[in-house]
Design a protein around this motif. Structure first.
Motif, PDB file in Angstrom:
ATOM      1  N   ILE A 232      37.207  82.068  57.783  1.00  0.00           N
ATOM      2  CA  ILE A 232      37.912  81.199  56.482  1.00  0.00           C
ATOM      3  C   ILE A 232      36.736  81.119  55.927  1.00  0.00           C
ATOM      4  O   ILE A 232      36.240  80.518  54.649  1.00  0.00           O
ATOM      5  N   ILE A 233      35.464  80.669  56.560  1.00  0.00           N
ATOM      6  CA  ILE A 233      34.867  80.262  56.624  1.00  0.00           C
ATOM      7  C   ILE A 233      33.814  80.916  55.898  1.00  0.00           C
ATOM      8  O   ILE A 233      32.906  81.015  54.937  1.00  0.00           O
ATOM      9  N   VAL A 234      34.109  82.550  56.080  1.00  0.00           N
ATOM     10  CA  VAL A 234      33.626  83.770  55.268  1.00  0.00           C
ATOM     11  C   VAL A 234      33.873  83.954  54.262  1.00  0.00           C
ATOM     12  O   VAL A 234      33.004  84.135  53.000  1.00  0.00           O
ATOM     13  N   VAL A 235      35.515  83.801  54.287  1.00  0.00           N
ATOM     14  CA  VAL A 235      35.761  84.014  52.797  1.00  0.00           C
ATOM     15  C   VAL A 235      35.861  83.003  51.818  1.00  0.00           C
ATOM     16  O   VAL A 235      34.914  83.403  50.851  1.00  0.00           O
ATOM     17  N   VAL A 236      35.201  81.902  52.188  1.00  0.00           N
ATOM     18  CA  VAL A 236      35.213  80.729  51.080  1.00  0.00           C
ATOM     19  C   VAL A 236      34.090  80.302  50.516  1.00  0.00           C
ATOM     20  O   VAL A 236      33.129  80.579  49.503  1.00  0.00           O
ATOM     21  N   GLY A 237      32.664  80.906  51.781  1.00  0.00           N
ATOM     22  CA  GLY A 237      31.375  81.485  51.574  1.00  0.00           C
ATOM     23  C   GLY A 237      31.059  81.885  50.405  1.00  0.00           C
ATOM     24  O   GLY A 237      30.552  82.159  49.468  1.00  0.00           O
ATOM     25  N   THR A 238      31.726  83.767  51.032  1.00  0.00           N
ATOM     26  CA  THR A 238      31.221  84.840  50.332  1.00  0.00           C
ATOM     27  C   THR A 238      31.473  84.228  48.983  1.00  0.00           C
ATOM     28  O   THR A 238      31.091  85.358  47.478  1.00  0.00           O
ATOM     29  N   LEU A 239      33.455  83.981  49.026  1.00  0.00           N
ATOM     30  CA  LEU A 239      33.217  84.083  47.977  1.00  0.00           C
ATOM     31  C   LEU A 239      32.828  82.989  46.261  1.00  0.00           C
ATOM     32  O   LEU A 239      32.637  82.801  45.392  1.00  0.00           O
ATOM     33  N   SER A 240      32.390  81.857  47.394  1.00  0.00           N
ATOM     34  CA  SER A 240      31.045  80.723  46.151  1.00  0.00           C
ATOM     35  C   SER A 240      30.202  81.497  45.882  1.00  0.00           C
ATOM     36  O   SER A 240      29.602  80.915  44.707  1.00  0.00           O
ATOM     37  N   LEU A 241      29.933  82.642  46.575  1.00  0.00           N
ATOM     38  CA  LEU A 241      28.654  83.195  45.584  1.00  0.00           C
ATOM     39  C   LEU A 241      28.828  83.970  44.157  1.00  0.00           C
ATOM     40  O   LEU A 241      27.518  84.097  43.998  1.00  0.00           O
ATOM     41  N   GLY A 295      27.144  86.435  37.073  1.00  0.00           N
ATOM     42  CA  GLY A 295      28.129  85.976  37.579  1.00  0.00           C
ATOM     43  C   GLY A 295      28.898  87.440  37.975  1.00  0.00           C
ATOM     44  O   GLY A 295      29.294  87.357  39.239  1.00  0.00           O
ATOM     45  N   PHE A 296      29.273  88.498  37.157  1.00  0.00           N
ATOM     46  CA  PHE A 296      30.078  89.567  37.652  1.00  0.00           C
ATOM     47  C   PHE A 296      29.871  90.274  38.342  1.00  0.00           C
ATOM     48  O   PHE A 296      30.868  90.329  38.943  1.00  0.00           O
ATOM     49  N   ILE A 297      27.943  90.615  39.159  1.00  0.00           N
ATOM     50  CA  ILE A 297      28.139  91.109  39.532  1.00  0.00           C
ATOM     51  C   ILE A 297      28.269  90.641  40.984  1.00  0.00           C
ATOM     52  O   ILE A 297      28.738  90.794  41.542  1.00  0.00           O
ATOM     53  N   LEU A 298      27.676  89.155  41.150  1.00  0.00           N
ATOM     54  CA  LEU A 298      27.747  88.546  41.960  1.00  0.00           C
ATOM     55  C   LEU A 298      29.373  88.249  42.907  1.00  0.00           C
ATOM     56  O   LEU A 298      29.462  88.383  43.429  1.00  0.00           O
ATOM     57  N   ILE A 299      29.773  87.914  41.760  1.00  0.00           N
ATOM     58  CA  ILE A 299      31.908  88.259  42.580  1.00  0.00           C
ATOM     59  C   ILE A 299      31.757  89.268  42.913  1.00  0.00           C
ATOM     60  O   ILE A 299      32.739  89.714  43.583  1.00  0.00           O
ATOM     61  N   ALA A 300      31.687  90.820  42.311  1.00  0.00           N
ATOM     62  CA  ALA A 300      32.036  91.861  42.627  1.00  0.00           C
ATOM     63  C   ALA A 300      31.324  91.873  44.280  1.00  0.00           C
ATOM     64  O   ALA A 300      31.677  93.063  45.420  1.00  0.00           O
ATOM     65  N   LEU A 301      30.373  91.443  44.144  1.00  0.00           N
ATOM     66  CA  LEU A 301      29.493  91.271  45.307  1.00  0.00           C
ATOM     67  C   LEU A 301      30.297  90.671  46.798  1.00  0.00           C
ATOM     68  O   LEU A 301      30.558  90.781  47.973  1.00  0.00           O
ATOM     69  N   ALA A 302      31.021  89.610  46.268  1.00  0.00           N
ATOM     70  CA  ALA A 302      31.601  88.492  46.975  1.00  0.00           C
ATOM     71  C   ALA A 302      32.261  89.817  46.996  1.00  0.00           C
ATOM     72  O   ALA A 302      33.021  88.847  48.997  1.00  0.00           O
ATOM     73  N   TYR A 303      33.557  89.953  46.348  1.00  0.00           N
ATOM     74  CA  TYR A 303      34.415  90.112  47.091  1.00  0.00           C
ATOM     75  C   TYR A 303      34.709  91.097  47.892  1.00  0.00           C
ATOM     76  O   TYR A 303      35.307  91.452  48.824  1.00  0.00           O
ATOM     77  N   TRP A 304      33.571  92.464  47.888  1.00  0.00           N
ATOM     78  CA  TRP A 304      33.611  93.356  48.959  1.00  0.00           C
ATOM     79  C   TRP A 304      32.978  93.327  49.882  1.00  0.00           C
ATOM     80  O   TRP A 304      33.282  92.948  50.984  1.00  0.00           O
ATOM     81  N   SER A 305      32.090  91.529  50.127  1.00  0.00           N
ATOM     82  CA  SER A 305      32.013  90.768  51.165  1.00  0.00           C
ATOM     83  C   SER A 305      33.242  90.529  52.005  1.00  0.00           C
ATOM     84  O   SER A 305      32.641  90.736  53.184  1.00  0.00           O
ATOM     85  N   SER A 306      33.891  89.684  51.044  1.00  0.00           N
ATOM     86  CA  SER A 306      35.046  89.463  52.366  1.00  0.00           C
ATOM     87  C   SER A 306      35.754  90.016  52.648  1.00  0.00           C
ATOM     88  O   SER A 306      36.404  89.809  53.631  1.00  0.00           O
ATOM     89  N   GLY A 307      36.205  91.424  52.044  1.00  0.00           N
ATOM     90  CA  GLY A 307      36.543  92.364  52.303  1.00  0.00           C
ATOM     91  C   GLY A 307      36.138  93.393  53.797  1.00  0.00           C
ATOM     92  O   GLY A 307      37.147  93.481  54.301  1.00  0.00           O
TER      93      GLY A 307
END
Length: 315
Positions: A232-241, A295-307
């Motif tokens: 959960i910490i990883v999900v919250v942290g990565t999606l915050s990117l 912001g779009f690039i960071l959101i895509a990166l965050a989604y990939w990282s959370s997965g």
């Protein structure tokens, strides 16, 4: 059936495939129509206006007759000292918010989870969550009154600082601190609820086994609690990117003033002043488009990282 081969038995007990039927879900699709229409009108149609980022846009000429300047506005964005400064301001403020906004709710939820008095626990949980529902228009006015040179806070400071008030909202360094602290105070209750929900799902038998082995509360927290809520910490942290370039327009706009532009001005407020107040529509659009792309690039990166690290996927 017992004498049949295993493959034949599997064929017998296999359930028939269910086919998706559009007609049975027509009511659900009808309910989606208002949301789709509003999204198209307010989110996608305005994207056509991004073309003025590549023009010397004049309102009286319109987008069709304004002169094309190609990438000039984007080049100017990195040549102007003020535009480079607001990018740094945004990164500094948003990074501080994201870091503190992740650490403080984790610590607070761990402490609150140790409380055994249910009424007290629920009361505190509700109180820290309530500021989330207050708008920055209200909080901005409250903070301005409290932190002004003649406000309540400075009346105490003057007694401790030999009659010298601190200009909280007129000094750039203090302004950044106030922005981060007030944002954490307003929003950390929401994240606390998320982590408390994760803590509620930890298997109690793990703590019982740890107590039998002689582990104290601190070791239980380090070896059981934190690893259990790590996804959960990883999900919250990565999606915050994805919000690294969103330092909070509402908050900054209601608190800042020209005295703190050098350290408190962010991309969103800069775009507002440049585009709406000063009439630099093309340059403001270029800055806003730059922010959206990053912001779009960071959101895509965050989604990939959370997965990858937390196995969190929407589709």
């Amino acid at each position: 059936m017992e004498n049949q081969p295993l493959i034949e038995q599997q064929k017998v007990i296999r359930q028939p495939k269910t086919h998706f039927k559009w007609g049975k879900n027509i009511a659900l699709y009808v309910m989606l129509i208002p949301g789709i229409v509003l999204t198209l009108i307010f989110s996608y149609l305005p994207m056509g206006g991004l073309v003025i980022a590549f023009q010397d846009y004049k309102p009286w000429l319109g987008m069709l007759k304004s002169n094309w300047v190609q990438w000039d506005h984007f080049a100017m964005m990195f040549l102007r000292d003020d535009s480079v400064q607001i990018i740094w301001n945004t990164l500094i403020i948003s990074s501080a918010k994201l870091t503190a906004g992740l650490i403080i709710p984790i610590v607070f939820s761990l402490l609150l989870n140790e409380v055994r008095q249910l009424f007290f626990k629920k009361t505190v949980q509700t109180l820290v969550y309530l500021p989330h529902f207050l708008s920055w228009v209200i909080l901005g006015g409250i903070l301005t009154d409290l932190l002004s040179s003649s406000g309540l806070i400075n009346s105490w400071v003057e007694k401790l600082n030999h009659g010298k008030p601190i200009l909280f909202l007129a000094d750039g360094d203090w302004f950044r601190i106030i922005v981060v602290i007030s944002d954490i105070w307003k929003e950390f209750g929401f994240a606390t609820i998320v982590f408390l929900a994760a803590l509620a799902g930890v298997n109690p038998s793990l703590y019982e086994a740890a107590e039998v082995d002689g582990a104290g509360r601190w070791k239980q927290t380090l070896n059981i609690t934190l690893p259990a809520i790590a996804p959960i910490i990883v999900v919250v942290g990565t999606l915050s990117l994805g919000n690294i370039l969103n330092a909070g327009f509402d908050q900054i706009f209601n608190l800042y003033n020209p005295l703190v532009y050098s350290k408190g001005d962010i991309i969103d407020t800069f775009v507002y002043r440049t585009g709406i107040i000063s009439g630099g529509f093309s340059f403001a659009t270029a800055v806003g488009m730059f922010k959206s792309v990053i912001g779009f690039i960071l959101i895509a990166l965050a989604y990939w990282s959370s997965g990858k690290f937390a196995n969190y996927r929407i589709f």
